[in-house]
Write a protein that holds these residues in place. Structure first.
Motif, PDB file in Angstrom:
ATOM      1  N   LEU A 159       2.404  -4.733  12.278  1.00 54.20           N
ATOM      2  CA  LEU A 159       3.266  -3.883  11.450  1.00 54.20           C
ATOM      3  C   LEU A 159       2.695  -2.482  11.268  1.00 54.20           C
ATOM      4  O   LEU A 159       3.398  -1.553  10.876  1.00 54.20           O
ATOM      5  N   ARG A 160       1.405  -2.329  11.546  1.00 53.38           N
ATOM      6  CA  ARG A 160       0.813  -0.982  11.423  1.00 53.38           C
ATOM      7  C   ARG A 160       1.022  -0.152  12.681  1.00 53.38           C
ATOM      8  O   ARG A 160       0.785   1.049  12.689  1.00 53.38           O
ATOM      9  N   ALA A 161       1.406  -0.829  13.761  1.00 53.88           N
ATOM     10  CA  ALA A 161       1.620  -0.103  15.023  1.00 53.88           C
ATOM     11  C   ALA A 161       2.820  -0.722  15.717  1.00 53.88           C
ATOM     12  O   ALA A 161       2.682  -1.390  16.746  1.00 53.88           O
ATOM     13  N   TYR A 176      12.664 -10.334  12.143  1.00 51.90           N
ATOM     14  CA  TYR A 176      11.612  -9.989  13.100  1.00 51.90           C
ATOM     15  C   TYR A 176      11.053  -8.626  12.723  1.00 51.90           C
ATOM     16  O   TYR A 176      11.812  -7.664  12.551  1.00 51.90           O
ATOM     17  N   GLY A 177       9.747  -8.557  12.565  1.00 48.49           N
ATOM     18  CA  GLY A 177       9.111  -7.268  12.256  1.00 48.49           C
ATOM     19  C   GLY A 177       9.691  -6.594  11.021  1.00 48.49           C
ATOM     20  O   GLY A 177       9.831  -5.379  10.987  1.00 48.49           O
ATOM     21  N   GLY A 178      10.062  -7.385  10.010  1.00 51.61           N
ATOM     22  CA  GLY A 178      10.544  -6.814   8.749  1.00 51.61           C
ATOM     23  C   GLY A 178      12.032  -6.528   8.704  1.00 51.61           C
ATOM     24  O   GLY A 178      12.550  -6.080   7.693  1.00 51.61           O
ATOM     25  N   ARG A 179      12.734  -6.770   9.815  1.00 49.25           N
ATOM     26  CA  ARG A 179      14.187  -6.524   9.829  1.00 49.25           C
ATOM     27  C   ARG A 179      14.956  -7.820  10.055  1.00 49.25           C
ATOM     28  O   ARG A 179      14.438  -8.745  10.672  1.00 49.25           O
ATOM     29  N   GLY A 229       0.830  -1.209   0.000  1.00 45.85           N
ATOM     30  CA  GLY A 229       0.000   0.000   0.000  1.00 45.85           C
ATOM     31  C   GLY A 229       0.858   1.249   0.000  1.00 45.85           C
ATOM     32  O   GLY A 229       2.092   1.184   0.049  1.00 45.85           O
ATOM     33  N   LEU A 230       0.174   2.378  -0.087  1.00 45.82           N
ATOM     34  CA  LEU A 230       0.883   3.654  -0.203  1.00 45.82           C
ATOM     35  C   LEU A 230       0.456   4.611   0.907  1.00 45.82           C
ATOM     36  O   LEU A 230      -0.586   4.425   1.539  1.00 45.82           O
ATOM     37  N   GLY A 231       1.270   5.619   1.093  1.00 40.65           N
ATOM     38  CA  GLY A 231       0.919   6.705   2.020  1.00 40.65           C
ATOM     39  C   GLY A 231       0.811   6.246   3.457  1.00 40.65           C
ATOM     40  O   GLY A 231       1.504   5.315   3.883  1.00 40.65           O
ATOM     41  N   GLU A 232      -0.102   6.878   4.186  1.00 41.89           N
ATOM     42  CA  GLU A 232      -0.189   6.617   5.631  1.00 41.89           C
ATOM     43  C   GLU A 232      -0.653   5.205   5.961  1.00 41.89           C
ATOM     44  O   GLU A 232      -0.391   4.691   7.036  1.00 41.89           O
ATOM     45  N   ALA A 267       6.508  -3.856   5.438  1.00 45.50           N
ATOM     46  CA  ALA A 267       6.710  -5.295   5.680  1.00 45.50           C
ATOM     47  C   ALA A 267       8.183  -5.691   5.712  1.00 45.50           C
ATOM     48  O   ALA A 267       8.562  -6.637   6.391  1.00 45.50           O
ATOM     49  N   VAL A 268       9.019  -4.973   4.955  1.00 49.32           N
ATOM     50  CA  VAL A 268      10.473  -5.212   4.975  1.00 49.32           C
ATOM     51  C   VAL A 268      11.144  -3.862   5.175  1.00 49.32           C
ATOM     52  O   VAL A 268      10.807  -2.893   4.497  1.00 49.32           O
TER      53      VAL A 268
END
Ligand code: ATP
Ligand code: SF4
Length: 340
Positions: free
Chosen positions: A284-286, A235-238, A17-20, A25-26
């Motif tokens: 991942l959103r918070a 973990y968490g995209g990292r 997705g884009l913006g806010e 994810a990575v």
């Protein structure tokens, strides 16, 4: 046993997705796959393993977008190739021929109405149209033999094969054009444990004979400890820790790696307590502030909730081909670091 870098990922970030509303994810991943190496990528579900693999090959389904980063592939001869700027048509040729990928649940993606021989020869014909039908068939036999399937299976349809055999056929297809890199995304999870190990053992043996590199993705760290040369933990995209497999097993540094290692029985040596990891993977959103693992970390201390550790060579492990993102092992004071 590892050679020069074949695939080099620098600062790769991928969003959905884009913006806010974008889901990050990575996040700023660096990873290098060396020639002849099996590199394992582990982490709980949702940590970003598949997104990293599909992102680096520009195979992301919408709404996946590459936010930043560089991926460089070094061919056998010739100049390094920047995958992010390759044209779509060159990229299509590049996949399969240079880097092939076995997707999650791939064994169910064999075409049910075509015989094994047709599916194998089609891959060869699509990329090497000048080969004769006889040469393609001979190659199909060779490929099946490579993965331990008898040539009399050439005329079988997928439903006439066991799950293990179908998965081997997929691996044979991935090897059809002699790629330098094979990416495997949870290729064996649908199979029983014995079959999983049998196929992986065969893959590692093939790697030694043919000389390709493997990026192997799984949530099952015990498989990686057994079969890979090096392991990177997400973990968490990292990537939070990366180390030679034996060293990670012997002395993991990141508390999350520790938790994963204590989620399965010891493979050798004394028994150890199975503690698992409390809590659940981050939303991942918070994302939590500071170190994303801090709400679950048994060793969290002062800086962890506020400052995000960056990946670095761990203190006391100079020149060891290890990296870790954890304040416990940082050579720097938290105050010296930039918060991200
Ligand atoms: P698994 O082992 O379950 O496949 P993974 O570690 O490979 O997990 P990814 O599949 O890469 O993780 O997913 C990483 C994150 O991206 C997850 O939180 C997931 O919810 C999110 N994600 C994946 N695909 C999409 C999508 N199409 N739209 C929005 N978010 C997505
Ligand atoms: Fe735990 Fe802190 Fe290390 Fe994060 S930085 S893993 S919270 S000790």
């Amino acid at each position: 046993m590892t050679g020069e870098p074949v695939l080099d990922i620098r600062g790769l970030s991928v969003d959905y997705g884009l913006g806010e509303d974008a889901v990050h994810a990575v996040r700023d991943v660096d990873l290098t796959l060396h020639r002849g190496e099996v590199l394992g990528l582990a982490g709980e579900s949702g940590s970003g393993k598949s997104t990293l693999a599909y992102g680096m090959l520009r195979l992301l389904p919408p709404p996946g977008v590459i936010r930043s980063g560089q991926v460089t592939y070094r061919p056998r001869d010739g100049e390094p190739i920047d995958l992010m700027s390759l044209s779509r048509s060159r990229l299509r040729r590049f996949r399969w021929a240079e880097v092939s990928i076995v997707f999650q649940g791939a064994m169910n993606s064999l075409n049910p109405v075509h015989m094994v021989v047709t599916q194998l020869t089609d891959v060869i014909a699509a990329h090497e149209p000048r080969t004769t039908a006889a040469a393609r068939k001979a190659r199909a036999v060779e490929l099946l033999n490579l993965v331990g399937i008898n040539a009399d299976r050439l005329t079988s349809y997928p439903h006439q094969l066991s799950g293990g055999m179908r998965q081997r056929v997929m691996i044979a297809m991935a090897l059809a054009l002699e790629p330098r890199v094979v990416v495997m995304d949870e290729p064996t999870t649908a199979l029983d444990v014995v079959m999983q190990r049998q196929i992986l053992r065969q893959l590692v043996e093939l790697r030694e004979r043919i000389g390709f590199s493997v990026l192997f993705i799984t949530h099952d760290l015990s498989l990686l400890v057994e079969f890979s040369d090096r392991i990177a933990i997400m973990y968490g995209g990292r990537i939070v820790e990366s180390a030679p497999a034996a060293e990670l097993y012997r002395s993991s540094l990141h508390p999350y790696s520790d938790g994963l290692l204590h989620s399965f029985p010891a493979l050798r040596g004394p028994r150890r307590e199975l503690t698992g990891i409390p809590g659940s993977p981050p939303d991942l959103r918070a994302m939590p502030t500071g170190c994303a693992f801090h709400p679950r970390c048994p060793k969290a201390f002062d800086p962890c909730a506020e400052r995000s550790p960056v990946s670095e060579e761990p203190a006391g492990h100079g020149g060891s081909d290890r990296s870790v993102a954890c304040w416990l092992h940082s050579a720097h004071e938290p105050a010296e670091r930039v918060t991200t």
